[in-house]
Scaffold this active site. Sequence first.
Site, PDB file in Angstrom:
ATOM      1  N   ASP A 128       0.672  -1.214  -0.198  1.00 57.73           N
ATOM      2  CA  ASP A 128       0.117   0.379  -0.004  1.00 57.73           C
ATOM      3  C   ASP A 128       1.135   0.955   0.173  1.00 57.73           C
ATOM      4  OD1 ASP A 128      -2.778   1.371  -0.303  1.00 57.73           O
ATOM      5  OD2 ASP A 128      -2.882   1.701   2.063  1.00 57.73           O
ATOM      6  N   HIS A 135      -3.899  14.259   0.168  1.00 58.81           N
ATOM      7  CA  HIS A 135      -3.574  12.991   1.507  1.00 58.81           C
ATOM      8  C   HIS A 135      -2.611  13.023   2.216  1.00 58.81           C
ATOM      9  CE1 HIS A 135      -5.151  10.120   3.865  1.00 58.81           C
ATOM     10  NE2 HIS A 135      -4.086   9.413   3.566  1.00 58.81           N
ATOM     11  N   ARG A 144       1.313  16.828  12.733  1.00 57.32           N
ATOM     12  CA  ARG A 144       2.204  17.974  12.769  1.00 57.32           C
ATOM     13  C   ARG A 144       1.388  19.307  12.746  1.00 57.32           C
ATOM     14  NH1 ARG A 144       3.530  12.971  10.289  1.00 57.32           N
ATOM     15  NH2 ARG A 144       3.932  14.983   8.626  1.00 57.32           N
ATOM     16  N   GLU A 199     -10.219   4.321   3.297  1.00 56.05           N
ATOM     17  CA  GLU A 199      -9.721   5.072   2.719  1.00 56.05           C
ATOM     18  C   GLU A 199      -9.930   4.689   0.857  1.00 56.05           C
ATOM     19  OE1 GLU A 199      -5.240   4.089   3.516  1.00 56.05           O
ATOM     20  OE2 GLU A 199      -5.543   5.553   5.447  1.00 56.05           O
ATOM     21  N   GLU A 201      -9.083   3.653  -2.809  1.00 57.28           N
ATOM     22  CA  GLU A 201      -7.905   3.906  -3.349  1.00 57.28           C
ATOM     23  C   GLU A 201      -8.304   2.746  -4.317  1.00 57.28           C
ATOM     24  OE1 GLU A 201      -4.837   1.989  -1.278  1.00 57.28           O
ATOM     25  OE2 GLU A 201      -5.976   2.902   0.677  1.00 57.28           O
ATOM     26  N   ASP A 233      -9.248   0.805   2.027  1.00 55.32           N
ATOM     27  CA  ASP A 233      -8.771  -0.218   2.815  1.00 55.32           C
ATOM     28  C   ASP A 233      -8.730   0.353   4.325  1.00 55.32           C
ATOM     29  OD1 ASP A 233      -6.145  -1.770   4.355  1.00 55.32           O
ATOM     30  OD2 ASP A 233      -5.343   0.500   3.573  1.00 55.32           O
ATOM     31  N   GLN A 240      -4.682   2.573  14.795  1.00 60.00           N
ATOM     32  CA  GLN A 240      -3.574   3.315  13.978  1.00 60.00           C
ATOM     33  C   GLN A 240      -2.414   4.566  14.923  1.00 60.00           C
ATOM     34  OE1 GLN A 240      -3.698   4.663  10.254  1.00 60.00           O
ATOM     35  NE2 GLN A 240      -2.396   5.064  10.032  1.00 60.00           N
ATOM     36  N   TYR A 244       1.542   3.744  15.266  1.00 62.83           N
ATOM     37  CA  TYR A 244       2.025   4.265  14.474  1.00 62.83           C
ATOM     38  C   TYR A 244       3.867   4.588  14.134  1.00 62.83           C
ATOM     39  CZ  TYR A 244       1.724   8.576  13.241  1.00 62.83           C
ATOM     40  OH  TYR A 244       2.127  10.028  13.728  1.00 62.83           O
ATOM     41  N   LYS A 253      -4.608  -1.532  10.668  1.00 63.96           N
ATOM     42  CA  LYS A 253      -5.218  -1.685   9.502  1.00 63.96           C
ATOM     43  C   LYS A 253      -4.709  -2.878   8.730  1.00 63.96           C
ATOM     44  CE  LYS A 253      -3.714   2.721   7.463  1.00 63.96           C
ATOM     45  NZ  LYS A 253      -4.598   3.333   6.069  1.00 63.96           N
ATOM     46  N   GLU A 358     -10.521  13.553   7.072  1.00 61.58           N
ATOM     47  CA  GLU A 358      -9.796  14.649   5.859  1.00 61.58           C
ATOM     48  C   GLU A 358     -11.434  15.171   6.311  1.00 61.58           C
ATOM     49  OE1 GLU A 358      -7.113  13.888   2.611  1.00 61.58           O
ATOM     50  OE2 GLU A 358      -8.237  12.427   3.071  1.00 61.58           O
TER      51      GLU A 358
END
Length: 412
Positions: A128, A135, A144, A199, A201, A233, A240, A244, A253, A358
């Site tokens: 992936d 994104h 951040r 997600e 994709e 996904d 996560q 992560y 995931k 998002e």
Amino acid sequence: MPLDLDFSPANGYGADHLPMAVIREAHGVAGRVVTRIDDTVIDLARLAEMGVDLGFDIADNSGTHVDVLHADNLNALLAKGHEAMANLRGRLGEIITNSFGAKRYASALRPLATVEFMLPIAIKNYVDFYSSLQHATNLGRLFRPEGDPLTPNWRHLPIGYHGRSSTVAVSDTPVGRPSGLRLIEGRPVFGPSLRLDIEAEVGFVIGKDSQLGSRIGTREFFDYVAGVVLVNDWSARDIQGFEYQPLGPFLGKSFLTSISAWLTPIEALARARTKPVTQDPIPAEYLLDPDPWSLDIELAIELNGTVISRPPFASTYWTPGQQLAHQTVNGANVCIGDLFASGTISGERSDQFGSLIELTSGGVQPLSLPDQTSRVFLEDGDAVTIRASAPSLAGGRLSMGEVRGIVVGPSQ
């Protein structure tokens, strides 16, 4: 009474598309390879049984003469290569155009609603990627807020990770809410994910083995990729988020990745090629393509029947050819049936974002739905469908096989 194939290609499943899938035998576990026209499934295995010339030798490439159309997956058919696929598509086009309504073919036709689909490919490896600039920027701003949203390496290589192939499942597989450790008021607490996400994709399926220690160049993409599927996904953002760092995605995931039952042959997307996003800085030499391209695939995400976003695949920063080149530049090989996915696709506008994290600005701005409810993340009973279309060979648009899933509650 034979089914009528006076179809309307307006739904995106005309004779210029001919996607491939595998259906389960009635009262059994064996599979049969099929294609479709409109909402009619055409049993290719049955056509072969009837002695219909499909334009290629249906024995597999190993010399054991295993019929590639009486199979639990498409791997052996894909291994026949692009020439065999082109011959099959050409022969099917002739049959459909000239005589498919004849009674002699009736036993090979089935209504779409009456068949049960199997996972279309046997997946040995799953990769992936993280190829959408928008994104990555959106998530970087959430995670951040005081720093650069992109990590220093992001514009230099297609970031990716190796996923869990055993939990890739066919569309309509129930989505069990995963459990794991999440931070609750600053301390880790075990329990079901409260931030279950989607997600949207696009996935690419390998149809040719490569050699360990060799590289695949960007210009060799069409030698190795047999077809395209849609991918959801599913992601547990709270699990996560706690796990992560420093190694990346794991339990948040690996619980489930859904793919469409229908594989669109790469040949059917020849007119979907389009100019890719301009890359700055110029990437390393192994990522350069003398004829750069992307695909004009328009996705639509539905939540409980309402379209909540329309991500454009062509907006992804890293192209499929670059993704394939990058995953093999260190000498790693690919195998028939391998799947690599684009990562979440998000456009520049808020109605083009490919995930709920998002669309809801990290879960602080709920989505309002027509039934007067709202969502920040998925609730039990929610149904998600991802659809897509692309320019077709005949000049209209083809519809890629949708990928669906319903959240059924915590997995046991």
